[in-house]
Design an enzyme around this catalytic site. Structure first.
Site, PDB file in Angstrom:
ATOM      1  N   GLY A   1      60.034  45.041  45.373  1.00 21.64           N
ATOM      2  CA  GLY A   1      59.640  46.411  45.718  1.00 21.64           C
ATOM      3  C   GLY A   1      60.616  47.098  46.671  1.00 21.64           C
ATOM      4  O   GLY A   1      61.602  46.504  47.136  1.00 21.64           O
TER       5      GLY A   1
ATOM      6  N   HIS B   1      53.458  54.070  64.061  1.00 18.27           N
ATOM      7  CA  HIS B   1      54.635  54.027  64.932  1.00 18.27           C
ATOM      8  C   HIS B   1      54.486  54.883  66.200  1.00 18.27           C
ATOM      9  O   HIS B   1      54.796  54.449  67.295  1.00 18.27           O
ATOM     10  CB  HIS B   1      55.872  54.529  64.177  1.00 18.27           C
ATOM     11  CG  HIS B   1      56.205  53.757  62.941  1.00 18.27           C
ATOM     12  ND1 HIS B   1      56.074  52.393  62.845  1.00 18.27           N
ATOM     13  CD2 HIS B   1      56.689  54.164  61.736  1.00 18.27           C
ATOM     14  CE1 HIS B   1      56.467  51.989  61.642  1.00 18.27           C
ATOM     15  NE2 HIS B   1      56.836  53.047  60.944  1.00 18.27           N
TER      16      HIS B   1
END
Ligand code: BG6
Length: 491
Positions: A35, A258
């Site tokens: 991926g 994040h």
């Protein structure tokens, strides 16, 4: 004279006989092995560890996926990936590495494990039955559940660690459901929820420089700081991963993950020591003090050409931009806004944490915000900028804006990319830079108001612009530091 070893000594002896985690024969099972995430981040990081001699001497890297890829094709795939996303590998060294690389096709499900069990068995035959397993979930979050259940069903959780990518949950409820499932398979100590912003050198400097330097440490509170800006604009679009992005959006992809973690690195209270668990606890516990976001202090946007991307519905309401004013309800930060912003297809790419200071006591009442700030540049190898007001050279005492920059790569050799450093932490069993269950629960609690009907409407913004104007208004007239060469003064 010989002495009888006491209990603690024999326990120590036993410990000494355990292989160092990094020397333990290990099989890294990379779910989603072919991926996009594996390609860009995980495979280059694993190979970097190999070239630095930081992988266990006996290891296997087993790619897993639905397709039927041969071992040789997967080895070639990694070679191509390194050539495209890292440095082209040295052929001889790569050939040695590739001997340890396998692919197990046919997917991996409770009712159908594909060929993974056979490939693991082969690794055990070659490396020993006590081979440690690392289940690395580089798969879309929607697949975490099925893969975790399959690990349980096929009894692969013993002597294992599990690495989960983000977002780990999409709401408080789905976070709990996933976490309960994960805890029914693994002990918390086996779980590594990765957030690669925590592995950045400059992010780790947010607390190290603060605790080491009075120059920073003494100003790190509401008495001296007017506002904190955590600003991550990006020029890139999302056309190469439209499926993931349209199901995720900027808030889950970046904000609750994040940016919240970086805000916690800024806001944390001093831990009692710099020991790993103490720093991790300090970071994760301050998230509990994040006030739930107020939807009227959040701006959502979508870049105009977003719905032209193949696979994105014309009426998609996915946000590609978010700006939010976050409040941290601790004594240290009362009244100090934390301004968080990120988005795709914006005017520039940057990753900056700016602590904008109040003017010093004395006769100079107004100092431009961008000439009285400490800025941590998280991008690449990282930098710390001190932006100052100084006297303009010349006969008169005229203030002028200036800055000095410390490039962190110049401090010492050996910096590792965030993924490399975090995967090394997984191998060595250091969980300090990974998110905890409790911390993520708090993050989703603070995020929850954005999942109600009060969620703001999406505003369209021009490709290559700075996003919706309303985001500017969140800054109380200061402006986003990066956009304003000379910002209005604040006092
Ligand atoms: C990823 C996000 O986690 O972080 C991306 O999914 C984002 O959307 C990326 O672009 C930014 O990280 P960096 O530091 O690797 O550029």
């Amino acid at each position: 004279m010989t002495s009888t070893p006491d209990v603690s000594e024999s326990a120590q002896d036993e410990q000494d006989q355990q292989p160092d985690p990094i020397d333990e024969p290990t099989a890294i099972i990379l779910y989603g092995g072919t991926g996009d995430l594996a390609k860009r981040m995980v495979l280059p990081a694993i190979y970097e560890l190999y070239t630095r001699g930081l992988l266990p001497k006996q290891f296997r890297l087993i790619g897993n996926g639905r397709g039927d890829v041969s071992h040789e094709n997967f080895q070639q795939h990694i070679h191509d990936v390194l050539t495209e996303f890292a440095d082209a590998p040295d052929e001889e060294q790569y050939a040695e590495f590739a001997k340890n690389v396998k692919f197990a096709g046919g997917g991996f499900r409770e009712d159908n494990p594909g060929s993974l069990l056979d490939v693991i068995k082969e690794a055990e035959d070659e490396l020993g039955t006590d081979v440690a397993l690392i289940h690395y979930m580089a798969i879309p979050p929607q697949a975490f559940e099925a893969t975790t259940k399959a690990v349980k069903a096929h009894d692969l959780a013993k002597n294992a660690k599990a690495v989960y990518e983000k977002p780990y949950g999409e709401s408080l409820q789905s976070f709990h459901e996933l976490d309960d499932l994960v805890h029914s398979v693994f002990e918390e100590e086996q779980v590594y929820r990765i957030d690669h912003f925590l592995g950045k050198e400059a992010t780790q400097n947010l607390y190290l420089t603060r605790f080491a330097n009075r120059l920073f440490g003494d100003v790190w509170c509401r008495d001296s700081i007017a506002q904190v800006q955590i600003d991550v604009p990006e020029t890139l679009d999302v056309s190469d991963r439209a499926d993931f992005y349209d199901a995720t959006g900027a808030m889950l992809d970046m904000l609750v993950t994040h940016l919240f973690q970086v805000a916690a690195e800024v806001a944390l209270e001093p831990p009692i020591s710099m020991a790993d668990e103490d720093v991790q606890n300090a970071r994760e516990s301050v998230i509990a003090a994040f006030r739930p976001l107020s939807p009227d202090e959040v701006v959502l946007g979508q870049y105009r050409s977003y719905t032209d991307i193949e696979g994105v519905p014309d009426d998609s309401q996915t946000e590609t931009f978010v700006a939010a004013r976050l409040w941290v309800d601790t004594d240290r930060w009362q009244g100090v806004p934390f301004l968080l912003r990120t988005g795709k297809m914006l005017a520039t790419s940057a990753q900056r944490v700016s602590l904008i200071l109040k003017p010093a006591d004395g006769p100079l009442k107004h100092v431009p915000a961008n000439a009285n700030a400490i800025v941590f540049d998280l991008k690449g190898n990282g930098a710390i900028d001190v932006q100052l007001t100084v006297k303009k050279p010349g006969p008169d005492a005229v203030p002028a804006a200036s800055a000095t920059s410390l490039m962190l790569q110049n401090v010492a050799e050996g910096a590792m990319a965030p993924y490399t450093s975090l995967i090394h932490d997984v191998l060595s069993g250091n969980r300090m830079l990974f998110t905890s269950s409790a911390g993520l629960q708090s993050a989703f609690e603070a995020f929850q108001p954005m999942l109600t009907d009060a969620r703001p409407k999406i505003e369209l913004y021009d490709d290559g612009s700075w996003g919706p104007q309303a985001a500017e208004d969140l800054t109380n007239g200061v402006g986003w530091l990066i956009e304003h060469k000379v910002s209005p003064s604040i006092g």
